[in-house]
Design an enzyme around this catalytic site. Structure first.
Site, PDB file in Angstrom:
ATOM      1  N   ASP A  57       0.842  -1.082   0.040  1.00  0.00           N
ATOM      2  CA  ASP A  57      -0.126   0.050   0.180  1.00  0.00           C
ATOM      3  C   ASP A  57       0.998   1.307   0.052  1.00  0.00           C
ATOM      4  OD1 ASP A  57      -2.425   1.390  -0.119  1.00  0.00           O
ATOM      5  OD2 ASP A  57      -2.275   1.533   2.120  1.00  0.00           O
ATOM      6  N   HIS A 116      -4.191  14.167   0.988  1.00  0.00           N
ATOM      7  CA  HIS A 116      -4.223  13.219   2.000  1.00  0.00           C
ATOM      8  C   HIS A 116      -2.865  13.414   2.968  1.00  0.00           C
ATOM      9  CE1 HIS A 116      -5.167   9.585   4.502  1.00  0.00           C
ATOM     10  NE2 HIS A 116      -3.921   9.079   4.091  1.00  0.00           N
ATOM     11  N   GLU A 166     -10.235   3.915   3.822  1.00  0.00           N
ATOM     12  CA  GLU A 166      -9.448   4.487   3.060  1.00  0.00           C
ATOM     13  C   GLU A 166      -9.842   4.226   1.555  1.00  0.00           C
ATOM     14  OE1 GLU A 166      -5.289   4.129   3.823  1.00  0.00           O
ATOM     15  OE2 GLU A 166      -5.259   5.686   5.511  1.00  0.00           O
ATOM     16  N   GLU A 179      -9.142   4.012  -1.933  1.00  0.00           N
ATOM     17  CA  GLU A 179      -7.988   3.926  -2.901  1.00  0.00           C
ATOM     18  C   GLU A 179      -8.389   3.375  -4.128  1.00  0.00           C
ATOM     19  OE1 GLU A 179      -4.592   2.498  -1.031  1.00  0.00           O
ATOM     20  OE2 GLU A 179      -5.228   3.232   1.032  1.00  0.00           O
ATOM     21  N   ASP A 238      -8.841   0.462   2.087  1.00  0.00           N
ATOM     22  CA  ASP A 238      -7.979  -0.003   3.166  1.00  0.00           C
ATOM     23  C   ASP A 238      -8.355   0.347   4.628  1.00  0.00           C
ATOM     24  OD1 ASP A 238      -5.400  -0.473   4.302  1.00  0.00           O
ATOM     25  OD2 ASP A 238      -4.460   1.358   3.702  1.00  0.00           O
ATOM     26  N   ARG A 273      -7.190   3.722  13.560  1.00  0.00           N
ATOM     27  CA  ARG A 273      -6.384   5.046  13.540  1.00  0.00           C
ATOM     28  C   ARG A 273      -5.778   5.199  14.824  1.00  0.00           C
ATOM     29  NH1 ARG A 273      -5.417   6.163   8.571  1.00  0.00           N
ATOM     30  NH2 ARG A 273      -7.497   6.680   7.255  1.00  0.00           N
ATOM     31  N   GLN A 290      -3.087   2.615  14.846  1.00  0.00           N
ATOM     32  CA  GLN A 290      -1.945   2.960  14.113  1.00  0.00           C
ATOM     33  C   GLN A 290      -0.983   4.065  14.834  1.00  0.00           C
ATOM     34  OE1 GLN A 290      -3.692   4.593  10.133  1.00  0.00           O
ATOM     35  NE2 GLN A 290      -1.687   5.254   9.510  1.00  0.00           N
ATOM     36  N   LYS A 302      -3.591  -1.914  10.035  1.00  0.00           N
ATOM     37  CA  LYS A 302      -4.146  -2.058   8.604  1.00  0.00           C
ATOM     38  C   LYS A 302      -4.193  -3.436   8.190  1.00  0.00           C
ATOM     39  CE  LYS A 302      -3.000   2.370   7.311  1.00  0.00           C
ATOM     40  NZ  LYS A 302      -3.796   3.311   6.619  1.00  0.00           N
ATOM     41  N   THR A 345      -8.543  -5.561   3.814  1.00  0.00           N
ATOM     42  CA  THR A 345      -8.650  -4.767   2.641  1.00  0.00           C
ATOM     43  C   THR A 345      -9.806  -5.248   1.808  1.00  0.00           C
ATOM     44  OG1 THR A 345      -6.273  -4.527   3.114  1.00  0.00           O
ATOM     45  CG2 THR A 345      -7.107  -3.765   0.777  1.00  0.00           C
ATOM     46  N   GLU A 390      -9.811  12.622   7.906  1.00  0.00           N
ATOM     47  CA  GLU A 390      -9.679  13.864   7.282  1.00  0.00           C
ATOM     48  C   GLU A 390     -11.074  14.417   7.130  1.00  0.00           C
ATOM     49  OE1 GLU A 390      -7.141  13.489   3.533  1.00  0.00           O
ATOM     50  OE2 GLU A 390      -7.674  11.663   3.876  1.00  0.00           O
TER      51      GLU A 390
HETATM   52 MN    MN Z   1      -3.822   2.996   2.615  1.00  0.00          MN
END
Ligand code: MN
Length: 420
Positions: free
Chosen positions: A126, A133, A199, A201, A231, A235, A238, A251, A255, A361
């Site tokens: 990834d 971002h 996420e 993507e 993904d 948080r 992380q 993560k 996915t 975000e």
């Molecule tokens: Mn990602």
């Protein structure tokens, strides 16, 4: 290029995600079947290539390719074979095809099938190639003055993820447990994730192997197609674990990818260049031509039993690095790439608040929860929420769709280490 007409009537509308121009590849099963079959989407139908190959000699390839429930064997044949099959399908499913009577019994309604993983994921990497971002996340974590890390404009940053937890759209996602350290606490705790996020993507699927460094042009040729990719990100896990090696368990839960591989050939009319470079890239990373795609992207969030709200709209062209640049960079160390490798682009956020590709975000670290159409607020995902990604490349009178990339959040299990 206009809409190409098919004898499958449902493929001839402006709004179908799967006109003859698209022809994405997937794996499906009818309700009573366990094993998947290879198929191609056309309108609201699927052409069952596994069934067709069993009973007819199509005169395309010497060996059976669709007797397996994945597209890896076909990808391995390489770009010439990819072109042969696509051209054959365009002819066979085209308006005045002499094969209409032969093929019709092999059409299966999409509404009657279950979709499976379209390919066996070899390895998953990834990236972090969305400038908006990276700037947003950097501003939240390090302040506006140091938002972009000093290497960001020079190198496509990435981490090696887990292929084992890549799942097909529709698979529920269980809220993970993990090690968290609330800001006010002295020590970490082991608890269910409280800041579970998505996420938005795109995933590039590698269709040819490499052994040693390759150019960006060679990398582009190795990409078989693209899928939508979520993904899922814990948080709070992380934030505590990533220093200094990057995401790990945050993560690894899951996915999710969309079920149809949209080929590079189908996306050809939608190529666009990456944004202007602020600093020149090293020669090995420079693009020989446009390698991003103009693909409109959308995120919807639906609380259980309530209406869905579109929480973001963005576009793939917001990325700073293309998948081809990421793939070329991936090989610089001599790292071999395999058929079936999956490369996530990184979160695709646009410049405005409404175009951010993650809740981190959208809610600015949880400080500014968004309001859904039901009146509920969301800082991060709650149990029972269904999150769906949508993608379309809009042509003149037709569109190239990806199908949904969807997952429902299941509540965390009881403490997984409390065994009675
Ligand atoms: Mn990602």
């Amino acid at each position: 290029m206009p809409l190409m007409k098919s004898w499958v009537e449902s493929a001839n509308t402006e709004t179908t995600p799967f006109p003859l121009n698209n022809l994405p590849y997937g794996v499906f099963s009818r309700q009573e079947e366990e094993e998947g079959r290879c198929g191609v989407a056309i309108g609201d139908q699927i052409l069952d290539l596994t069934g067709l190959e069993e009973t007819h000699n199509l005169g395309l390839f010497d060996i059976p390719l669709f007797d397996v429930p994945f597209w890896n064997d076909f990808m391995e044949l390489g770009p010439e074979a990819w072109t042969i099959l696509r051209n054959w399908l365009i002819g066979a499913l085209g308006k005045n095809s002499p094969l209409q009577v032969t093929l019709k019994p092999y059409l299966v309604s999409q509404s009657s099938v279950r979709m499976h993983m379209p390919f066996a994921v070899s390895e998953y990497t990834d990236f972090y190639a969305g400038r908006h971002h990276a700037t947003n996340v950097g501003t939240m974590f390090r302040g506006a003055d140091n938002a972009l890390p000093p290497n960001w404009l020079h190198i496509p940053i990435g981490y090696n993820g887990r292929a084992s937890s890549v799942v097909i759209s529709g698979t529920p996602v269980r809220r993970p447990w993990g090690q968290l350290k609330p800001p006010s606490a002295d020590r970490p705790i082991f608890a269910p994730c409280k800041r579970f996020d998505l996420e938005l993507e795109i995933g590039a699927i590698i269709g040819q192997p490499s052994d040693g460094p390759i150019t960006v042009a060679e990398a582009d040729e190795m990409i078989f197609g693209y899928v939508l990719l979520n993904d899922w990100s814990a948080r709070d896990i992380q934030a505590w674990e990533y220093q200094p090696l990057g995401p790990f368990q945050a993560k690894a839960t899951a996915t999710t990818i969309s079920p149809w591989i949209v080929t590079r050939a189908a996306l050809e009319p939608f190529r666009v260049s990456t944004p202007p470079r602020e600093v020149p890239l090293l020669p090995y990373l420079q693009e020989p031509g446009p390698m991003l795609y103009d693909i409109d992207l959308e995120i919807t969030l639906q609380p259980k039993g309530k209406a869905a709200t579109t929480i973001s709209r963005t576009n793939m062209k917001e990325l700073y690095y293309s998948s081809a640049q990421q793939l070329a960079h991936h090989t610089t160390s001599g790292c071999p790439m395999n058929v079936g490798d999956l490369l996530g682009t990184g979160t695709i956020s646009g410049p405005t608040k409404e175009s951010r590709g993650s809740l981190l975000e959208l809610s600015w670290g949880g400080k500014e929860p968004i309001t859904l159409e039901s009146g509920e607020k969301r800082a991060f995902l709650e149990d029972g929420d269904t999150l769906t990604l949508h993608g379309n490349a809009q042509g003149h009178g037709y569109r190239i769709g990806f199908g949904e990339c969807r997952g429902e959040i299941l509540p965390a299990l009881d403490d997984p280490y409390e065994r009675s």
